[in-house]
Structures are given as structure tokens and as C-alpha cells.
Design a protein around this motif. Structure first.
Motif, PDB file in Angstrom:
ATOM      1  N   ASP A  39       0.822  -1.211   0.000  1.00 61.73           N
ATOM      2  CA  ASP A  39       0.000   0.000   0.000  1.00 61.73           C
ATOM      3  C   ASP A  39       0.864   1.272   0.000  1.00 61.73           C
ATOM      4  O   ASP A  39       1.619   1.506  -0.934  1.00 61.73           O
ATOM      5  CB  ASP A  39      -0.955  -0.022   1.187  1.00 61.73           C
ATOM      6  CG  ASP A  39      -2.208   0.820   0.959  1.00 61.73           C
ATOM      7  OD1 ASP A  39      -2.187   1.726   0.105  1.00 61.73           O
ATOM      8  OD2 ASP A  39      -3.213   0.574   1.625  1.00 61.73           O
ATOM      9  N   GLY A  57      -2.291  -4.131  -1.515  1.00 68.84           N
ATOM     10  CA  GLY A  57      -2.948  -3.623  -0.314  1.00 68.84           C
ATOM     11  C   GLY A  57      -4.351  -3.173  -0.613  1.00 68.84           C
ATOM     12  O   GLY A  57      -4.866  -3.368  -1.724  1.00 68.84           O
ATOM     13  N   ASP A  58      -4.997  -2.564   0.394  1.00 64.16           N
ATOM     14  CA  ASP A  58      -6.360  -2.070   0.163  1.00 64.16           C
ATOM     15  C   ASP A  58      -6.370  -0.663  -0.431  1.00 64.16           C
ATOM     16  O   ASP A  58      -7.419  -0.137  -0.779  1.00 64.16           O
ATOM     17  CB  ASP A  58      -7.191  -2.121   1.443  1.00 64.16           C
ATOM     18  CG  ASP A  58      -6.568  -1.328   2.589  1.00 64.16           C
ATOM     19  OD1 ASP A  58      -5.771  -0.406   2.332  1.00 64.16           O
ATOM     20  OD2 ASP A  58      -6.892  -1.631   3.752  1.00 64.16           O
ATOM     21  N   PHE A  59      -5.176  -0.053  -0.531  1.00 67.35           N
ATOM     22  CA  PHE A  59      -4.949   1.238  -1.192  1.00 67.35           C
ATOM     23  C   PHE A  59      -5.620   2.402  -0.461  1.00 67.35           C
ATOM     24  O   PHE A  59      -5.831   3.460  -1.058  1.00 67.35           O
ATOM     25  CB  PHE A  59      -5.405   1.202  -2.652  1.00 67.35           C
ATOM     26  CG  PHE A  59      -4.522   0.347  -3.542  1.00 67.35           C
ATOM     27  CD1 PHE A  59      -3.502  -0.429  -3.012  1.00 67.35           C
ATOM     28  CD2 PHE A  59      -4.715   0.318  -4.907  1.00 67.35           C
ATOM     29  CE1 PHE A  59      -2.691  -1.209  -3.818  1.00 67.35           C
ATOM     30  CE2 PHE A  59      -3.908  -0.456  -5.737  1.00 67.35           C
ATOM     31  CZ  PHE A  59      -2.898  -1.227  -5.181  1.00 67.35           C
ATOM     32  N   LEU A  62      -2.434   4.708  -0.123  1.00 67.15           N
ATOM     33  CA  LEU A  62      -1.651   4.981  -1.331  1.00 67.15           C
ATOM     34  C   LEU A  62      -2.088   6.331  -1.900  1.00 67.15           C
ATOM     35  O   LEU A  62      -3.265   6.555  -2.162  1.00 67.15           O
ATOM     36  CB  LEU A  62      -1.888   3.882  -2.363  1.00 67.15           C
ATOM     37  CG  LEU A  62      -1.147   4.015  -3.706  1.00 67.15           C
ATOM     38  CD1 LEU A  62       0.351   3.880  -3.499  1.00 67.15           C
ATOM     39  CD2 LEU A  62      -1.655   2.958  -4.686  1.00 67.15           C
ATOM     40  N   PRO A  77      -4.904  -4.290  -5.994  1.00 60.29           N
ATOM     41  CA  PRO A  77      -5.726  -4.003  -4.819  1.00 60.29           C
ATOM     42  C   PRO A  77      -6.364  -5.261  -4.243  1.00 60.29           C
ATOM     43  O   PRO A  77      -6.833  -6.132  -4.985  1.00 60.29           O
ATOM     44  CB  PRO A  77      -6.797  -3.048  -5.371  1.00 60.29           C
ATOM     45  CG  PRO A  77      -6.875  -3.368  -6.834  1.00 60.29           C
ATOM     46  CD  PRO A  77      -5.488  -3.770  -7.240  1.00 60.29           C
ATOM     47  N   ASP A  85      -2.201  -4.465   5.593  1.00 60.62           N
ATOM     48  CA  ASP A  85      -1.526  -4.460   4.289  1.00 60.62           C
ATOM     49  C   ASP A  85      -0.266  -5.317   4.310  1.00 60.62           C
ATOM     50  O   ASP A  85       0.096  -5.913   3.294  1.00 60.62           O
ATOM     51  CB  ASP A  85      -1.197  -3.021   3.880  1.00 60.62           C
ATOM     52  CG  ASP A  85      -2.435  -2.223   3.543  1.00 60.62           C
ATOM     53  OD1 ASP A  85      -3.294  -2.752   2.809  1.00 60.62           O
ATOM     54  OD2 ASP A  85      -2.568  -1.084   4.015  1.00 60.62           O
TER      55      ASP A  85
END
Length: 221
Positions: A39, A57-59, A62, A77, A85
Motif C-alpha cells: 500500500d 494492499g487495500d490502497f 496509497l 488491490p 496491508d
């Protein structure tokens, strides 16, 4: 189980969005040349002039700037919110060793979460690199090249028993638990051998033992 997003026959550097020492990334990349970001760790990688081969990652951390600067085919994602993450990235990387930077430092809750991930993925060879120390889950048997007087801290994340050679205070006969007997601030008398009867033991060594630890964690060592 999530299938591997990154498959590498060489060690991988995994960068997170936490505190990053001035030499952490370069130290890791010299030993593990494939770079993957968890992320917001992608922002730190780009700031250091490095392009990650994958961002996982789940962003939610980011930045838009980093997202725009990384090719779309390198963005992976994973939207679920049940894991960190670090967990998402580690379980998505198939490599003989992962060196993780940017997961220790500023926030204690993030560090505790990272220790949780090491424990739940005990079968993975993964080393967290901090400013002064390296942290890893101890395999069932490990032979460490240590100098007399160096700190060897052992912290159980569950009930752990085992044996040791080369420690000032052996762990033989002890039952280590997070709410009972622990093994921090032990000292090496020289080379150290650790054996555990099951998973759950984290080990903390001086950072200058990083390369020796990598050798010790190699299959067949």
C-alpha cells in the motif's frame, strides 16, 4: 488462501508506509533486489527513487500521486479489511526470503500488528528490519552466528517450549508465554542454537546480525 501475485526465486524486499531509517531500503535491496510495496509503502519507494514491481494492499493509504506514477499492471488491490496491508502483501509474495522495511517505528499498534503477521505466517522466512534490531519468527531449529555478549531476545506470541545452546540463560525446561515467562534481554555466549517444539516464538537480534541471519534461515542451514 490468496494465490501469489509476485513469484521470485530470489529474496524480496517488502516496503511499508511506516518509519523508514535512512539506510533501511538500500540495505534490504542489496540483499533482496526485488522490490514490492505494501500500500502506502509505494510512496516511500518512489520518494527514494525506486519503482516497485508490485503494489499490494487495500490502497487506503496509497497517494493519488503514487497511483498515477505506477503502471496500472503493477497495482494489485485487495479490498478486504480483515487483515493488514503487511499481511496482504506477505501472503501474496512467493519468495525464499522477505526483508520487510517500513513496518516498525512510529506506532506501537502497527508494530504489534506486524508481530501478529509474523506469527500467523510462521512458515514464511520474513525478517523485519528496524533501526537497531531485526525481528523474525524462529523456525523449529536455528543455528546463529553470534558474538559473545550480543543480545538475543526471545518473545513468545503463544505458549512455546524448546531448548537452546550458547545462551547465558538457557530456555530448556521453560514454558514461555506472553502473559508469563518471556525471554528478552538474553545474551549469547558465542554461536547459538535454538530449537522450539512449535510455532509462536519471535526472536530479536542486533541489526548487524542481518546477513548472518539470512544465511541461517536458508533451507538446509
Amino acid at each position: 488462501m490468496t494465490s501469489a501475485i509476485v513469484q521470485s526465486e530470489t529474496p524480496v524486499t517488502l516496503i511499508g508506509g511506516g518509519a523508514l531509517g535512512p539506510s533501511d531500503l538500500e540495505t534490504a535491496l542489496a540483499l533482496a533486489p526485488v522490490l514490492v510495496a505494501a500500500d502506502g509503502g509505494a510512496d516511500a519507494a518512489l520518494a527514494a527513487g525506486r519503482m516497485p514491481q508490485a503494489v499490494i494492499g487495500d490502497f487506503d493509504s496509497l497517494s493519488a500521486r503514487a497511483r498515477a506514477g505506477i503502471p496500472a499492471d503493477r497495482l494489485f488491490p485487495i479490498r478486504e479489511q480483515e487483515s493488514t496491508d503487511f499481511d496482504k502483501a506477505l501472503r501474496s509474495v512467493a519468495a525464499p526470503l522477505v526483508l520487510a522495511v517500513g513496518f516498525l517505528g512510529d506506532r506501537v499498534d502497527h508494530q504489534l500488528a506486524a508481530f501478529n503477521v509474523l506469527t500467523r505466517h510462521a512458515h514464511r522466512a520474513c525478517i523485519l528490519i528496524g533501526v537497531h534490531e531485526v525481528i523474525f519468527h524462529a523456525p523449529r531449529r536455528l543455528v546463529l552466528d553470534m558474538a559473545a555478549g550480543q543480545v538475543v531476545s526471545l518473545f513468545p506470541m503463544g505458549r512455546v517450549t524448546g531448548r537452546s545452546e550458547g545462551l547465558e540463560w538457557p530456555i530448556d525446561g521453560l514454558v514461555l508465554t506472553p502473559d508469563g515467562q518471556i525471554g528478552t534481554s538474553n545474551r549469547a555466549l558465542g554461536p547459538v542454537t535454538l530449537e522450539t517444539d512449535g510455532p509462536g516464538l519471535l526472536a530479536i537480534l542486533p541489526r548487524d546480525r542481518l546477513e548472518a541471519l539470512i544465511v541461517a534461515l536458508r533451507p538446509g542451514s
